[in-house]
Design an enzyme around this catalytic site. Structure first.
Site, mmCIF file in Angstrom:
data_model
loop_
_atom_site.group_PDB
_atom_site.id
_atom_site.type_symbol
_atom_site.label_atom_id
_atom_site.label_comp_id
_atom_site.label_asym_id
_atom_site.label_seq_id
_atom_site.Cartn_x
_atom_site.Cartn_y
_atom_site.Cartn_z
ATOM 1 N N GLY D 12 0.829 -1.198 0.000
ATOM 2 C CA GLY D 12 0.000 0.000 0.000
ATOM 3 C C GLY D 12 0.862 1.246 0.000
ATOM 4 N N SER D 44 -3.880 6.842 -4.494
ATOM 5 C CA SER D 44 -4.433 6.221 -3.294
ATOM 6 C C SER D 44 -5.584 7.044 -2.728
ATOM 7 C CB SER D 44 -3.342 6.085 -2.230
ATOM 8 O OG SER D 44 -2.231 5.402 -2.774
ATOM 9 N N VAL D 47 -6.082 10.650 -1.167
ATOM 10 C CA VAL D 47 -6.250 11.802 -2.047
ATOM 11 C C VAL D 47 -7.642 12.423 -1.935
ATOM 12 C CG1 VAL D 47 -7.177 10.756 -4.181
ATOM 13 C CG2 VAL D 47 -5.399 12.502 -4.341
ATOM 14 N N GLY D 52 -9.757 18.081 6.596
ATOM 15 C CA GLY D 52 -8.589 18.474 7.340
ATOM 16 C C GLY D 52 -8.058 17.409 8.270
ATOM 17 N N PHE D 117 -14.411 21.319 13.425
ATOM 18 C CA PHE D 117 -14.896 20.071 12.859
ATOM 19 C C PHE D 117 -15.861 19.436 13.852
ATOM 20 C CE2 PHE D 117 -13.671 17.173 9.319
ATOM 21 C CZ PHE D 117 -13.363 18.153 8.418
ATOM 22 N N PHE D 157 -0.358 -6.243 -7.360
ATOM 23 C CA PHE D 157 -1.445 -6.623 -6.462
ATOM 24 C C PHE D 157 -0.961 -7.718 -5.523
ATOM 25 C CE2 PHE D 157 -5.290 -8.480 -4.952
ATOM 26 C CZ PHE D 157 -6.245 -7.493 -4.998
ATOM 27 N N GLN D 231 -18.496 3.830 9.797
ATOM 28 C CA GLN D 231 -18.960 5.210 9.907
ATOM 29 C C GLN D 231 -19.733 5.659 8.671
ATOM 30 O OE1 GLN D 231 -16.137 8.787 9.973
ATOM 31 N NE2 GLN D 231 -17.127 8.826 11.966
ATOM 32 N N HIS D 233 -21.000 8.920 6.873
ATOM 33 C CA HIS D 233 -20.785 10.366 6.830
ATOM 34 C C HIS D 233 -22.117 11.011 6.473
ATOM 35 C CE1 HIS D 233 -19.155 14.267 5.846
ATOM 36 N NE2 HIS D 233 -17.951 13.886 6.193
ATOM 37 N N LEU D 243 -18.250 12.637 -1.523
ATOM 38 C CA LEU D 243 -18.236 13.271 -0.215
ATOM 39 C C LEU D 243 -18.288 14.792 -0.316
ATOM 40 C CD1 LEU D 243 -17.633 13.122 2.889
ATOM 41 C CD2 LEU D 243 -15.236 13.320 2.269
ATOM 42 N N GLU D 246 -17.073 17.620 5.730
ATOM 43 C CA GLU D 246 -17.574 18.119 7.007
ATOM 44 C C GLU D 246 -17.157 19.577 7.226
ATOM 45 O OE1 GLU D 246 -17.356 15.234 10.014
ATOM 46 O OE2 GLU D 246 -16.976 16.648 11.620
ATOM 47 N N ARG D 280 -20.327 12.545 13.560
ATOM 48 C CA ARG D 280 -20.930 12.016 12.340
ATOM 49 C C ARG D 280 -22.000 10.969 12.603
ATOM 50 N NH1 ARG D 280 -15.259 11.566 8.919
ATOM 51 N NH2 ARG D 280 -15.083 13.808 8.565
ATOM 52 N N HIS D 348 -18.465 5.765 4.938
ATOM 53 C CA HIS D 348 -17.290 6.606 4.766
ATOM 54 C C HIS D 348 -16.016 5.965 5.286
ATOM 55 C CE1 HIS D 348 -15.060 10.243 4.224
ATOM 56 N NE2 HIS D 348 -14.832 10.432 5.505
ATOM 57 N N ARG D 384 -15.202 7.413 14.740
ATOM 58 C CA ARG D 384 -14.047 8.277 14.556
ATOM 59 C C ARG D 384 -14.501 9.721 14.437
ATOM 60 N NH1 ARG D 384 -11.753 10.699 10.225
ATOM 61 N NH2 ARG D 384 -12.900 9.547 8.656
#
Lengths: 138, 115, 246, 572
Positions: D12, D44, D47, D52, D117, D157, D231, D233, D243, D246, D280, D348, D384
């Protein structure tokens, strides 16, 4: 290209689709590059004029006669058209270069369109100035 | 070609300076001399223009303008040749273009010396 | 919502079976709010599982799904099917060798990005405990635009110079190098000089401005390249020091 | 078979992976790092993060407050010792990124700006307009380019961890370009493959987020922890799941129902002007309750509510959240300066993941580390807080990179080479067979059915029956997966093989989520049960651990680490 040969067979890169004439955006670009040919011809024409000035009034008169020939007039028209096109595009895309940093501290941002239009207006004004100078008004 | 690559910044600066000169002056000059002059609408008097061109200001100005014009056009021509001709045209195009610019420069100098 | 069947012509190239790329047509039932990428995924899922293409975020920020749609380089996740009339032609990005179908070879592109040393270079690194470097909003603004590049390579596909000079460093890489040169925290100007202003650097650009026309993030790489010409030329003459630093 | 050796192997190349790679290089002057990633690092999913990254930056803030907010947000399921480590390092990591060139937004005096936030008691979120993840990822990627010792294997992979006698010493991966399987050997392996939100149909997650690393570790014998916590969102675009950050609420945006009312005010998640700054999980639930009460708006993709930014004005929108405007314009044809944006809850983030300690090391398998969303360390507990995930990638990416180097240099053996290569060869044979596999089931069909089972069983609100049905469905789909057919037998850039393998990973992850959810008979954070609406600390103040077994997952629990902060009712 890559330092290493491709590990699998590849189809060669294709050129940008439709270059140079299929899309307006590419045509404009080729047209802009072509201005160099016509402006070069114009430059030669002006140089011949300066040479005629150096050779005396008769040569100058002949030069003016030659300018009046329909074929030469047509060429002049083409050169004029290309040079106007050049001026517009040069000032319009050239505006982006001028806001580059020349020195470490950034100045206030200059509005892009203003910079371009201002440049074009300046060229227009100088053009009139040149005409006045040639015509003996200045 | 190595020399040309080394001089790229210089060539570009001449191209750039030439471009601004051209944008400012060429349309007016071509309109005045080539079109209006050719059609007889503008009185292009020999005495006045000769005096203007051969003056202490006129000569260097003409030298700068014409040489800038030729180098500008030839540099741009080099790129045109490359775009249309592909990689194989890169070196011949550059040689041809700058040779042309050198010839035109020489001709300009010769004409202005005589003036 | 009702689907509408649209015709797609997709350039296929499977090197194990084909010697040359060729177009293949697909009839795809499309929803009205679909983008071209949705249609490609529908083909992959339900019509022809052998179609290969790259994609990931589907929100125009990962830069994977750049292709030519009707001859123009676009992010297919942001190209709505409804905005095209008639047959939609999808091809891999121009100026890149084709690995397979819509997948192009990007190694060379990544090498070019790396060649301009796109990282902060400093003589003395500040310790993290000392806090951040101060940078005014104006100083940030100066390079911010050029930091928005998502490396989608659309500009490379559009650049006529790259078609004739494949070794040209190219718009995205130069814009990135320029971005670091303009960053008030950076002192690496001199180290980037060769890559940016050498043989295959900015001077190859003939300012077609195509890169800026196709950039999906409005980075204006042509502006970066041509500003870099000016700085490079002034550095060459010595008017500007190569190590310009605030 | 080609055998490639490095000291440290990374699987990764997103935020956590790149941070780990750089940390490894900085920790030791001669360590070599091999980075195996199924996509180019700058693609990835880091991005896509927008709003924030949290880190204590201002005088009105303190480490204590950040810890408290994080713990409360987690519904006290986070391990408190780990949260302390995290909060202490988060702001330093963000500063480090600043030193590497990240274009953080600035105050007039040149310091970095912070914004509000959800669930944060003070302004604490560092941001680079609203493309924070993008800028962080590119900064990390570009910084990583300066190390020759980081050798990237882009578009490889990884399909199997090479583990012998409980010690991980490598990974088998195939090169998408050639189809060739290669054996990567190293003294430590770090997983940084992100989450698996793609088990759900409607998600902000990129196509690549298929839980690959979770499945790799799971199959290698590591437990998956707290997987039931997924989660939602509250502000995703209907249809695409794109998305809307937030930060749009942090900067003052309002959520409104069909009557134009700021319904969150009614739910008592905050007070007055800050009603939209709840966490959230709570806001997502409030939206669903609005839908159920008939106060949602109706669209082609179901109910939605309005995110209203109009009162912020064009200037603030363009300055602080320009990407929101760009996305809304490009993808739903709405300009938030003039119109409200339609939004609804969207999957999310996965709080759960590969069980690790505070250094990213996985209990049970020596030499294996994990960091980022793939891991559960755990700082996120049951929910989170927004803007904690980016610093999580940095803090634990760095720690695992350093820990892996320390482990590798403290005489970790190379491992039994022949046995490891043998495992990779077995993997090669498996993939060869897969390429030519004939079967009646289709990848896309199974994926769709999996998505719909997960949405019905493990959505925002959960119930015994629907979850049990979900567990059954996933089990059946696993059976059918064994009978998939592959239409593309070529080796070169065969994305159908990738999809097939990803689907296998999705099924593993989905099963862990469903099994964990069914067994947790309480409501905590993002796991909300209608049949057990209360939190139950007596029985469930514990991490769930799902372990792989051939005949189905085994479930187990471990106590949460409580140090100084006693669990309280979660009230905002």
């Amino acid at each position: 290209m890559s330092e290493n040969a491709s590990p699998t067979p590849v189809a060669p890169a294709r050129p940008p689709s439709g270059f140079p004439l299929a899309h307006a955006r590419y045509r404009n670009y080729v047209l802009f590059a072509l201005t160099s040919v016509f402006m070069f011809v114009g430059g030669v024409g002006l140089l011949l004029g300066v040479r005629a000035l150096g050779q005396g009034p008769e040569a100058w008169a002949q030069y003016l006669d030659a300018l009046g020939h329909p074929a030469v007039l047509a060429l002049s028209l083409a050169v004029f058209g290309f040079s106007v096109y050049f001026t517009l595009r040069w000032m319009w895309i050239g505006r982006k270069i001028m806001v580059g940093r020349v020195g470490p501290v950034p100045g206030p941002p200059i509005p892009m369109a203003g910079l371009g239009l201002g440049g074009i207006a300046l060229c227009f004004a100088t053009g009139i100035g040149v005409l006045l100078l040639l015509g003996g008004v200045l | 070609m190595k020399l040309i690559h080394r001089l790229e910044p210089l060539l570009w600066m001449i191209f750039g300076a030439g471009g601004y000169q051209l944008a400012l002056l060429l349309p007016g000059l071509v309109l005045g001399v080539g079109l209006l002059g050719g059609l007889g609408f503008l009185p292009l008097e020999y005495e006045r223009l000769h005096a203007l061109a051969s003056s202490a200001v006129g000569k260097p100005f003409l030298a700068g303008f014409l040489i800038g014009l030729f180098w500008h056009c030839c540099h741009h021509l080099r790129h045109l040749i490359l775009d249309l001709g592909g990689e194989r045209a890169a070196a011949p195009g550059a040689y041809f273009s700058y040779a042309l610019a050198i010839v035109a420069t020489a001709a300009t100098v010769q004409v202005l010396v005589v003036l | 919502m009702e689907t509408q069947t649209r015709k797609f012509e997709i350039l296929r190239y499977r090197p194990e079976e084909q010697s040359e790329p060729e177009f293949r047509s697909y009839e795809v039932p499309c929803m009205p709010d679909w983008v071209v990428l949705d249609a490609l995924n529908a083909i992959k899922d339900d019509i022809d599982p052998t179609l290969s293409h790259r994609w990931s975020c589907r929100m125009g920020v990962c830069g994977s799904c750049g292709m030519l749609v009707n001859g123009r380089p676009v992010l297919t996740c942001a190209a709505f099917v409804r905005d095209y009339e008639g047959t939609i032609r999808v091809e891999p990005l121009s100026n890149f060798p084709i690995v397979r179908d819509l997948v192009v070879e990007l190694d060379d592109f990544v090498h070019k990005i790396q060649s301009v040393k796109p990282w902060i270079v400093r003589k003395l690194e500040k310790d993290v405990e000392q806090g951040e470097y101060r940078q005014s909003p104006a100083q940030l603004e100066e390079f911010k635009q050029f930091s928005m590049c998502i490396n989608c390579a659309l500009c490379y596909a559009a650049c006529p110079v790259l078609a004739s000079e494949p070794d040209f460093v190219g718009p995205a890489a130069i814009a990135l190098g320029h971005r670091y040169n303009l960053d008030s925290r950076d002192e690496g100007n001199a180290e980037r000089y060769d890559a940016m202003h050498g043989h295959n650097g900015v001077w190859s650009c003939s300012y077609a401005n195509e890169c800026s026309q196709v950039c999906p993030k409005h980075v204006d790489p042509a502006m970066a390249v041509n500003q870099a010409k000016l700085t490079g030329a002034l550095q060459w003459t010595g008017i500007l020091p190569k190590k310009s630093m605030t | 078979m080609e055998v490639i050796e490095h000291d440290i192997l990374l699987v990764g190349g997103g935020g956590a992976g790149l941070r780990a790679a750089i940390a490894a290089c900085e920790a030791s002057p001669d360590v070599s790092v091999g980075m195996v990633s199924k996509l180019y690092p700058m693609r990835s999913h880091t991005v896509s993060a927008e709003g924030g990254a949290a880190g204590v930056a201002r005088d009105d803030d303190s480490l204590e407050l950040h810890i408290q907010d994080t713990l409360k947000g987690s519904d006290y399921l986070a391990d408190q010792d780990v949260v302390e480590v995290f909060v202490d390092a988060a702001h330093k990591e963000l500063t480090q990124l600043e030193h590497w060139g990240c274009p953080w937004s600035r105050e007039p005096d040149g310091r970095v700006s912070v914004r509000f936030f959800g669930g944060m008691s003070v302004k604490r979120t560092w941001y680079a307009t609203d493309k924070t993840g993008f800028h962080m990822l590119h900064t990390l990627f570009q910084t990583s380019l300066k190390y020759d010792r980081i050798v990237r294997y882009d578009e490889y992979f990884a399909t199997r961890l090479l583990v012998r006698d409980g010690v991980c010493r490598g990974v088998a991966a195939f090169d998408l370009r050639t189809g060739e399987v290669k054996c990567f050997l190293g003294r430590a392996v770090i997983l940084a493959t992100g989450g698996g939100g793609r088990i759900f149909p409607f998600t902000t997650n990129a196509a690549v987020k298929t839980g690959d690393g979770m499945s790799l570790a799971y199959r290698a014998g590591v437990a998956l922890k707290d997987m039931e916590f997924v989660q939602y969102h509250p502000t995703g675009l209907p249809g695409t799941g794109i998305l809307i950050t937030e930060a749009s609420r942090g900067e003052g945006g309002h959520l409104k129902n069909k009557h134009g009312e700021r319904f969150l005010v009614e739910y008592d998640y905050g007070v007055g002007d800050r009603a939209e700054l709840g966490p959230r999980d709570m806001i997502s639930r409030a939206e669903i309750l609005e839908f159920e009460a008939g106060r949602g708006l109706r669209g082609p993709y179901g109910d939605y509510v309005h995110l209203d930014l109009r009162h912020l004005g064009e200037q603030k929108i363009d300055q602080r959240i320009p990407f929101v405007r760009e996305l809304a314009r490009n993808y739903v044809g709405i300009d938030p300066v003039w119109e409200p944006i339609p939004v609804r809850p969207v999957v999310h983030y996965m709080m759960g993941g590969v069980d690790t300690d505070v250094d990213g090391a996985t209990p049970g398998v020596e030499g294996l580390y994990a960091a980022g969303e793939v891991a559960c360390v755990s700082i996120n507990g049951a929910n989170r807080l927004g803007s904690n995930s980016l610093p999580e990638c940095l803090v634990f990416g760095k720690r695992s990179g350093e820990a892996a180097v320390a482990y590798a240099s403290q005489g970790a053996s190379e491992g039994p080479r022949e046995a490891l290569v043998g495992q990779a060869q077995a993997e090669e044979a498996r993939l060869d067979a897969l390429r030519h596999k004939v079967g009646g089931e289709k990848i896309a069909q199974i994926r769709r059915e999996l998505n719909s089972a997960m949405e019905q069983g493990c959505g925002v609100f959960r119930e015994e029956d629907s979850m049990a049905a979900c567990v059954d469905s996933v089990r059946q789909l696993k059976g059918r997966y064994a009978d998939i057919g592959i239409g593309d037998s070529s080796r070169i850039f065969n994305t159908e093989i990738v999809q097939a393998l990803e689907l296998g990973n999705l099924l593993d992850v989905a099963e862990a989520v469903a099994v964990g959810a069914l067994a947790r008979r309480e409501s905590r954070g993002a796991h909300t049960r209608r049949d057990y609406p209360e939190r139950n600390d007596a029985d469930y103040l514990r991490h769930s651990l799902v372990r792989f077994a051939a005949d189905g997952p085994r479930l187990d629990y471990r106590d949460v680490t409580i140090t100084r902060w006693q669990p309280q009712e979660r009230k905002y």
